[in-house]
Motif scaffolding. Structure first.
Motif, mmCIF file in Angstrom:
data_model
loop_
_atom_site.group_PDB
_atom_site.id
_atom_site.type_symbol
_atom_site.label_atom_id
_atom_site.label_comp_id
_atom_site.label_asym_id
_atom_site.label_seq_id
_atom_site.Cartn_x
_atom_site.Cartn_y
_atom_site.Cartn_z
ATOM 1 N N LEU A 78 -3.836 5.025 -3.702
ATOM 2 C CA LEU A 78 -2.482 6.128 -2.647
ATOM 3 C C LEU A 78 -2.187 7.038 -3.001
ATOM 4 O O LEU A 78 -3.013 7.635 -1.932
ATOM 5 C CB LEU A 78 -1.920 4.615 -1.963
ATOM 6 C CG LEU A 78 -1.704 3.715 -1.308
ATOM 7 C CD1 LEU A 78 -1.360 2.810 -0.576
ATOM 8 C CD2 LEU A 78 -3.363 3.873 -0.671
ATOM 9 N N TYR A 110 -1.324 0.555 -7.357
ATOM 10 C CA TYR A 110 -1.276 0.318 -5.769
ATOM 11 C C TYR A 110 -0.633 2.144 -5.529
ATOM 12 O O TYR A 110 -1.099 3.125 -4.883
ATOM 13 C CB TYR A 110 -0.843 -0.615 -4.700
ATOM 14 C CG TYR A 110 -1.512 -1.713 -4.979
ATOM 15 C CD1 TYR A 110 -3.124 -1.543 -5.337
ATOM 16 C CD2 TYR A 110 -1.162 -2.335 -4.360
ATOM 17 C CE1 TYR A 110 -3.784 -2.797 -5.135
ATOM 18 C CE2 TYR A 110 -2.387 -3.880 -4.342
ATOM 19 C CZ TYR A 110 -3.554 -3.969 -5.096
ATOM 20 O OH TYR A 110 -4.595 -4.760 -4.786
ATOM 21 N N TYR A 147 -5.497 2.431 2.786
ATOM 22 C CA TYR A 147 -4.404 2.177 3.294
ATOM 23 C C TYR A 147 -3.974 1.007 3.932
ATOM 24 O O TYR A 147 -3.376 0.114 3.259
ATOM 25 C CB TYR A 147 -3.703 3.155 3.990
ATOM 26 C CG TYR A 147 -3.261 4.294 3.168
ATOM 27 C CD1 TYR A 147 -1.670 3.800 3.519
ATOM 28 C CD2 TYR A 147 -3.487 5.091 3.173
ATOM 29 C CE1 TYR A 147 -1.486 5.023 2.582
ATOM 30 C CE2 TYR A 147 -2.863 6.391 2.940
ATOM 31 C CZ TYR A 147 -1.242 5.998 2.393
ATOM 32 O OH TYR A 147 -0.717 7.148 1.203
ATOM 33 N N THR A 166 -4.882 -1.486 0.910
ATOM 34 C CA THR A 166 -3.684 -1.262 -0.546
ATOM 35 C C THR A 166 -2.661 -2.601 -0.049
ATOM 36 O O THR A 166 -2.082 -2.682 -0.731
ATOM 37 C CB THR A 166 -3.905 -0.462 -0.293
ATOM 38 O OG1 THR A 166 -5.188 0.524 -1.315
ATOM 39 C CG2 THR A 166 -2.653 0.327 -1.779
ATOM 40 N N LEU A 167 -2.148 -1.769 1.256
ATOM 41 C CA LEU A 167 -0.172 -2.203 2.096
ATOM 42 C C LEU A 167 -0.968 -3.287 2.159
ATOM 43 O O LEU A 167 0.264 -4.579 1.886
ATOM 44 C CB LEU A 167 -0.454 -1.568 3.210
ATOM 45 C CG LEU A 167 0.149 0.141 2.635
ATOM 46 C CD1 LEU A 167 0.405 1.062 4.500
ATOM 47 C CD2 LEU A 167 0.841 0.022 2.150
ATOM 48 N N SER A 184 4.879 2.748 2.818
ATOM 49 C CA SER A 184 4.734 1.999 1.752
ATOM 50 C C SER A 184 6.059 0.677 1.369
ATOM 51 O O SER A 184 6.287 -0.338 1.441
ATOM 52 C CB SER A 184 4.706 2.695 0.320
ATOM 53 O OG SER A 184 3.784 3.380 0.872
ATOM 54 N N THR A 201 -9.739 6.617 3.807
ATOM 55 C CA THR A 201 -8.094 6.798 3.975
ATOM 56 C C THR A 201 -7.371 6.131 4.664
ATOM 57 O O THR A 201 -6.577 5.262 3.950
ATOM 58 C CB THR A 201 -7.734 8.738 3.807
ATOM 59 O OG1 THR A 201 -8.318 9.422 2.862
ATOM 60 C CG2 THR A 201 -6.374 8.289 3.062
ATOM 61 N N LEU A 202 -7.375 5.737 5.655
ATOM 62 C CA LEU A 202 -6.745 4.789 6.981
ATOM 63 C C LEU A 202 -7.000 3.607 6.295
ATOM 64 O O LEU A 202 -6.382 2.374 5.788
ATOM 65 C CB LEU A 202 -6.904 5.074 8.035
ATOM 66 C CG LEU A 202 -6.018 6.308 9.017
ATOM 67 C CD1 LEU A 202 -6.701 6.648 10.059
ATOM 68 C CD2 LEU A 202 -4.684 6.598 8.088
ATOM 69 N N LEU A 254 -4.117 10.400 -0.939
ATOM 70 C CA LEU A 254 -3.684 11.270 -0.299
ATOM 71 C C LEU A 254 -3.457 12.693 -0.438
ATOM 72 O O LEU A 254 -3.845 13.451 0.502
ATOM 73 C CB LEU A 254 -2.345 10.131 0.171
ATOM 74 C CG LEU A 254 -1.261 11.095 1.424
ATOM 75 C CD1 LEU A 254 -1.561 11.179 2.835
ATOM 76 C CD2 LEU A 254 0.193 10.559 1.024
ATOM 77 N N HIS A 307 3.721 8.339 4.566
ATOM 78 C CA HIS A 307 3.443 7.005 3.295
ATOM 79 C C HIS A 307 4.644 6.863 2.489
ATOM 80 O O HIS A 307 4.521 5.689 2.253
ATOM 81 C CB HIS A 307 2.581 8.701 1.838
ATOM 82 C CG HIS A 307 2.432 7.474 0.891
ATOM 83 N ND1 HIS A 307 1.913 6.434 -0.027
ATOM 84 C CD2 HIS A 307 2.860 7.597 -0.067
ATOM 85 C CE1 HIS A 307 1.958 6.429 -1.557
ATOM 86 N NE2 HIS A 307 2.433 7.103 -1.235
#
Length: 366
Positions: free
Chosen positions: A243, A238, A311, A314-315, A71, A307-308, A247, A67
């Motif tokens: 996240l 974020y 991510y 968000t990323l 990030s 969750t993926l 997570l 993570h």
């Protein structure tokens, strides 16, 4: 001359003891059954996705390390994409004379309007880069209330719904404690890391400054808006709230997946009826036992894929923020501020220190 049989025996001995044979023997992999070290007593055992017992140090810590690495990598990619450095702010598109724009952005780091890429006009022709409005579902709602507060909690909400559906109280106490912990983190992020630091920025911001783009600003924007140092609020949102909370709860769900309700015990009359319909054979007695094998919990799969996806959106938002709307120091300052929340949560879930074990079990225990 020695007989041929003696020569053959000596050759076999030499060949068997040759360096090549020894090297091959050393490189031969040891079967798994011959090497099965026991788990260390100092590591907390949890139940994994497949039902096997594993240690938190083997994969939970690796997930957190991944993570942090992913990030930072995304922020670095956005930083290199923002070269030469630029920092765009939205302006009123009607103020750009001679251009028909749906949206308009201005680079506050430019020295004048004549500089290259000082302004960006978004219309039907220019739809790339900063003008690209294509977003994935929920991508544009991550920074708004109440989505920014509810989306990170979706693994916990799903677990609670399953417990209610099964009419069980599995881990309800620890779930409530974690919910209080997550809400506390959100309040700290919103009150201290957002409003408090914005007040500090406004205090150090000079109101009598002048800039060349003041006439292009909207009425709701402050004087020389965007020129002063402004750490990225979106990166803090974020990386400190969305996240890490999602997570932590996802990893907890994989370690302690929700159990299905126990098999219902049929009454004697119902079992007699089923036996007569089956030709006098009791289905429970004649059904061959199923082979035991690791089974993946459906709810865990849903949470992992959710969750993926979180991510992903968000990323992507973090990359756009770094590439267009903030400078490198502002982005990495925002990431450093986010560590005030996500690093303690990481240590709380993964630490093996004795003084943290009690607190760890209080939030993540059974």
């Amino acid at each position: 001359m020695p007989p041929r049989e003696a020569v053959d025996e000596r050759l076999e001995v030499v060949v068997s003891e040759s360096p090549i044979a020894v090297r091959r023997r050393r490189l031969t992999p040891t079967p798994y059954t011959e090497y099965n070290p026991p788990f260390s007593d100092s590591k907390r055992l949890r139940r994994s996705l497949t039902g096997d017992m594993t240690t938190t140090a083997e994969w939970v810590q690796r997930c957190w390390q991944l993570h942090f690495g992913v990030s930072l990598s995304v922020l670095m990619f956005g930083y290199f994409a923002n070269q030469p450095a630029s920092k765009y702010i939205p302006i009123d598109p009607t103020l750009l004379v001679g251009q028909e724009c749906e949206r308009a952005f201005l680079n506050v780091l430019s020295s004048s309007l004549e500089d290259p890429f000082a302004t960006v006009c978004c219309n039907a022709v220019n739809i790339h880069g900063i003008c690209n409005k294509t977003t994935l579902p929920l991508g544009s709602r991550l920074s708004r209330f109440p989505e920014a507060w509810l989306i990170p909690l979706f693994p916990l909400i799903l677990r609670w719904c399953v417990n209610r559906w099964n009419n069980t109280i599995q881990n309800n106490h620890t779930m409530v404690r974690r919910l209080v912990l997550y809400i506390t983190m959100m309040l700290i992020r919103g009150v201290i890391l957002y409003r408090g630091m914005n007040q500090m920025e406004n205090y150090f911001h000079s109101t009598d400054a002048s800039c060349w783009y003041q006439e292009y600003l909207r009425e709701d924007q402050a004087t020389c808006y965007g020129r002063s140092f402004d750490f990225s609020d979106h990166v803090v949102l974020y990386m400190a709230q969305i996240l890490p909370i999602c997570l932590a709860e996802t990893l907890e769900c994989l370690q302690q997946p929700p159990t299905l309700p126990p098999r219902r015990i049929l009454s004697t009359q119902t079992m007699t009826l089923l036996t007569s319909m089956n030709g006098g054979i009791n289905p429970d007695e004649e059904t061959p036992p199923k082979k035991k094998c690791p089974s993946v919990r459906p709810l865990s799969v849903v949470i992992v894929f959710g969750t993926l996806y979180l991510y992903l959106i968000t990323l992507w938002g973090s990359y756009r923020t770094t590439a267009y709307f903030h400078t490198g120091p502002e982005v990495f300052m925002g990431f450093a501020v986010s560590l005030l929340l996500q690093w303690p949560l990481y240590r709380l879930q993964c630490s093996e220190q004795p003084f943290l074990r009690y607190v760890q079990d209080w939030f993540f225990g059974k």
